[in-house]
Design a protein around this motif. Structure first.
Motif, short mmCIF file in Angstrom:
data_model
loop_
_atom_site.label_atom_id
_atom_site.label_comp_id
_atom_site.label_asym_id
_atom_site.label_seq_id
_atom_site.Cartn_x
_atom_site.Cartn_y
_atom_site.Cartn_z
N LEU A 1 0.82 -1.21 0.00
CA LEU A 1 0.00 0.00 0.00
C LEU A 1 0.85 1.27 0.00
O LEU A 1 0.38 2.33 -0.37
CB LEU A 1 -0.91 0.01 1.22
CG LEU A 1 -2.16 -0.84 1.13
CD1 LEU A 1 -2.89 -0.82 2.45
CD2 LEU A 1 -3.07 -0.34 0.02
N ASP A 2 2.08 1.14 0.46
CA ASP A 2 2.99 2.28 0.45
C ASP A 2 2.36 3.46 1.20
O ASP A 2 2.29 4.57 0.68
CB ASP A 2 3.32 2.65 -1.01
CG ASP A 2 4.58 3.50 -1.11
OD1 ASP A 2 5.29 3.61 -0.11
OD2 ASP A 2 4.84 4.05 -2.20
N VAL A 3 1.88 3.18 2.43
CA VAL A 3 1.07 4.18 3.14
C VAL A 3 1.80 5.50 3.44
O VAL A 3 1.16 6.52 3.59
CB VAL A 3 0.51 3.62 4.48
CG1 VAL A 3 -0.60 2.64 4.23
CG2 VAL A 3 1.62 3.02 5.32
N TYR A 4 3.11 5.45 3.51
CA TYR A 4 3.82 6.69 3.88
C TYR A 4 4.05 7.60 2.67
O TYR A 4 4.56 8.68 2.80
CB TYR A 4 5.18 6.36 4.51
CG TYR A 4 5.08 5.45 5.70
CD1 TYR A 4 4.23 5.76 6.75
CD2 TYR A 4 5.84 4.30 5.78
CE1 TYR A 4 4.14 4.92 7.85
CE2 TYR A 4 5.76 3.46 6.87
CZ TYR A 4 4.91 3.78 7.90
OH TYR A 4 4.81 2.96 8.98
N ASN A 5 3.66 7.13 1.50
CA ASN A 5 3.95 7.90 0.29
C ASN A 5 2.82 8.83 -0.08
O ASN A 5 2.71 9.25 -1.22
CB ASN A 5 4.26 6.94 -0.87
CG ASN A 5 4.96 7.67 -2.00
OD1 ASN A 5 5.67 8.66 -1.76
ND2 ASN A 5 4.77 7.22 -3.22
N HIS A 6 1.90 9.12 0.85
CA HIS A 6 0.80 10.01 0.50
C HIS A 6 0.93 11.33 1.23
O HIS A 6 1.54 11.38 2.27
CB HIS A 6 -0.54 9.37 0.83
CG HIS A 6 -0.83 8.19 -0.05
ND1 HIS A 6 -0.92 8.29 -1.40
CD2 HIS A 6 -0.98 6.88 0.25
CE1 HIS A 6 -1.14 7.09 -1.91
NE2 HIS A 6 -1.18 6.21 -0.93
#
Lengths: 365, 150, 272
Positions: free
Chosen positions: B145-150
């Motif tokens: 999900l790559d949650v920190y990339n938002h």
């Protein structure tokens, strides 16, 4: 709602005046330093604006609101334009676009100008639902402490009205200084409801109201209440909307809802705004506060996306706020039953119908 | 044969004594790796299963022209390697010791026949394997999900 | 008494220093005497560009300066992260409910931070560091996207060296040069050996907080003792603009920090 008027006791007065005399009320208010906002007829619509005299074009006509429709119709004896038009006091208390401050850099300092505070206003001929709305709206955007409210009780109701079930009309409730009631043939009963109202009324000429006239006015307001076709069980709606976030009703509304935001613009209690800074080429920066709506996609935007993306979720948020979560936040409903959101919805979505569907769903669950 | 290190391993908490003994019979070695040492290589025969005791292991994938990417790291208490469970018994990723690492190494062929021979033992072991795989999958989904990339 | 609109007026103040934390993140040191509680935020204005909420990231008991750590994600944060020492910013605040500092006294503490979520938790950890005797064992679990995205690395090294707390760091992706952990932050709970009586403070992407809270509940923590810091569109910070509503809550003043017992239901409903 049963209201008892105290008539002609102490400083309180009740008078009967006919429309030309209303000008003396407007003049009286003006001479006391109020700028007067009242109903006028413009482009075939009853709206509110600053007035210097009573708009006689209103006599004998009134708003005829229906779902997704607004017409002006003839109505004998009408003085204040009948059921509510699109405007409420909201746009005068917190205008749609308003400057919070302007600023310009001066060396390493910032010079800030704030707008001059406005003087007191008298709101004349405001319907009871809107007076109730002013109190609710005032939790977030209080008006001027010296503002005066002259309410006009409703003796006829529109198809979209449901103030009776929300407990805000058609009789005048709290929050008014002077109460006006049309009671036929263009006659208006004028009564004071506060000390400030009584002081003003003491300076006004008119025939003292008779018991019969007062009774006639009362029965007309009572008859208006009886003729109201729409209603919401406010208590049941509060519970039901809080418990049904997954209801299919929201999706079914979303199939018709255009997310145009009309309902929130005409709603007399919807208070949401956006705050925007703009800079001109001379380096002057303005912070403006502009009406915003929970129906716009950007409303719930955080970096990375829009939190309330679907129209179903936006409608659910709005309707639940009006009828349910407003109670949690402010201890009242956020809806006064003015019916504007039904009238001015391009597709006639009816909050009473949708709330009642949810209430029914809960009852059958 | 009862193996004390086995009984203490986090992967085997609650494992019955009799099953611990069966598992003990599958122990092939006590393994040690120095930082940087390769443990598994993609395409190699999956003939062991490592129960990590101490240290950190990186699961990696290589593609030509880029540095190896670490997909996940494992540590003491984790199980390393499940390709031995299914045909064709070949490793799908590389594994490399990041720090000094030790493990109890089980023989995969012995494990497979012990599972076949004793379905209760098999079920107990596979339940633990499944839980580890599900946790690893959940963690991987979150990473994707790559949650920190938002 | 100030009118509603006057509450949107900013105080213009000098930026004393700036510090780059990562490629897209900068900490501003701003001259201000306004006291705040860890977890609270200020509204910062870049003149002519706009205003946005930024959490306090500095020590809550050092008078005279505020620290605000800002990640570049849009026009306003672009301008704020480009500010130079000596420049002026607009500031108003502090707003919101912060972390339950009083409840932390005497308790074991687990702090779980994801990405820029470490910034609003940093005041808590700085307070713990200054007064280690007042608290139980503290564990700090930090997740970041890549090793380059880890914030406050010199703080982390110092905290790791102190006996007052254990620091665990993991990243979502890394190449072979990284010798630390790779994987989601919840994978650090096992090595951190969390005491079920702990108070947990969580800040990071909502999905991360949801998974972390679920794992903490499974470890036996009380939902009233797990706190999360919520993020919604906060334009005014004072309950006027309506944008940050989450069900019945105005996140700006009833949050951003809420116990999991409150947050769980609000997070359960999609698009609430």
């Amino acid at each position: 709602m049963d209201l008892t008027y105290v008539v002609a006791m102490g400083s309180e007065r009740s008078l009967v005046v006919r429309p030309p005399k209303l000008n003396s009320l407007v003049e009286l208010l003006t001479s006391h330093g109020y700028s007067v906002v009242g109903p006028i007829l413009r482009d075939g619509v009853v709206v509110l604006d600053f007035i210097e005299k009573f708009d006689e074009a209103l006599i004998g006509v009134e708003s005829a609101p229906r779902p997704g429709e607004y017409r002006l119709e003839e109505h004998k004896g009408a003085v204040f334009g009948g059921p509510v038009g699109p405007m409420s006091m909201k746009r005068w208390i917190n205008p749609p676009n308003r400057i919070a401050w302007s600023a310009r850099p001066e060396g390493d300092q910032v010079h800030v100008d704030t707008p001059k505070p406005r003087g007191p206003r008298a709101y004349l001929g405001i319907r009871p639902c809107d007076v109730a709305a002013r109190t609710i709206f005032g939790e977030v955007w209080p008006g001027h402490p010296d503002d005066l409210v002259i309410v006009a009780e409703c003796t006829s109701v529109g198809e979209t009205c449901f103030c009776s079930s929300m407990g805000t009309g058609p009789a005048a409730g709290e929050g008014a200084d002077i109460v006006l009631t049309e009671f036929g043939e263009g006659s208006v009963l004028v009564r004071s409801r506060s000390d400030r109202g009584a002081v003003l009324l003491a300076r006004m000429n008119g025939a003292a109201a008779t018991e019969d006239e007062i009774e006639s006015a009362r029965s007309r307001v009572a008859a208006a209440a009886e003729s109201m076709v729409r209603s919401i069980d406010s208590e049941a709606a509060r519970e039901a909307l809080a418990s049904m976030p997954d209801s299919a009703v929201w999706d079914s509304v979303a199939q018709r809802c255009l997310a145009c935001a009309n309902c929130t613009m005409v709603c007399p209690t919807c208070f949401c705004t956006s705050i925007n800074d703009t800079a001109d080429l001379d380096g002057v920066v303005q912070r403006t506060i502009r009406w915003d709506s929970c129906f716009t996609p950007g409303f719930s935007e955080i970096h990375g996306g829009v939190h309330r993306d679907s129209v179903a979720a936006r409608y659910r948020h709005w309707a639940s706020h009006k009828l349910s979560t407003w109670w949690d936040q402010f201890g009242t409903a956020g809806c006064v039953g003015c019916g504007r959101c039904i009238t001015w919805c391009p597709v006639g979505i009816d909050i009473t119908e949708e709330a009642n569907r949810i209430i029914k769903e809960v009852a059958h669950a | 044969m009862r193996d004390a290190a086995l009984a203490d391993h986090a992967f085997l908490v609650g494992f019955e004594e009799e099953h611990l003994e069966k598992l003990g019979a599958c122990v092939a070695a006590q393994s040690m790796w120095r930082p940087g040492e390769s443990i598994l290589l993609r395409g190699g025969v999956a003939d062991v299963c490592h129960l990590l005791v101490e240290g950190t292991v990186a699961i990696e994938i290589r593609s030509p022209g880029t540095a190896p990417q670490i997909i996940q790291t494992l540590q003491g208490g984790d199980v390393l390697g499940w390709s031995w469970l299914f045909e064709p018994h070949l490793w799908t990723f590389d594994a490399r010791a990041v720090s000094d690492t030790s493990a109890i190494t089980l023989d995969a062929a012995l494990l497979r026949s012990a599972i076949e021979d004793d379905p209760v033992f098999g079920a107990q072991l596979l339940k633990r394997m499944t839980k580890a795989i599900v946790n690893r999958l959940k963690a991987t989904r979150l990473q994707v999900l790559d949650v920190y990339n938002h | 008494m100030s009118t509603t609109i006057e509450r949107l007026a900013a105080t213009w103040t000098r930026v004393a220093a700036t510090r780059r934390e990562t490629a897209d993140t900068v900490t501003l040191t701003i001259e201000s005497d306004q006291p705040f509680r860890p977890g609270q935020f200020d509204m910062l204005t870049a003149l002519g560009v706009g205003e946005c909420p930024v959490s306090h990231s500095g020590h809550p008991r050092i008078a005279g300066v505020h620290e605000h750590t800002i990640r570049r994600v849009g026009a306003v944060t672009n301008a704020l992260t480009a500010i130079k020492p000596g420049d002026t910013v607009g500031i108003r605040g502090p707003y919101g409910r912060g972390w339950p500092m009083e409840d932390l006294v005497g308790s074991d503490i687990v702090v779980i931070a994801g990405g820029i979520g470490l910034a609003p938790l940093r005041p808590v950890i700085l307070a713990l560091e200054s007064d280690p005797g007042s608290y139980g064992r503290a564990a700090l679990l930090v997740g970041a996207r890549t090793p380059e995205d880890i914030q406050f690395t010199s703080d982390l090294d110092r905290w790791n060296a102190s006996s007052a707390m254990d620091v665990f760091v993991t990243v979502d992706r890394a190449d072979e040069t990284w010798v630390g952990s790779v994987g989601v932050v919840t994978r650090l709970l096992d090595p951190a050996a969390i005491n079920p009586e702990s108070i947990a403070l969580l800040c990071g992407p909502e999905i991360m907080m949801r998974f972390a809270a679920t794992d903490l509940l499974a470890l036996g923590l009380d939902p009233d003792r797990i706190y999360v810091s919520l993020e919604r569109n906060m334009e005014c910070g004072i309950g006027l603009c309506g944008h940050c509503q989450l069900g019945p809550m105005f996140v700006c003043w009833q949050g951003p920090v809420v116990p999991w017992s409150v947050a769980a239901d609000l997070m359960r409903v999609p698009e609430l």
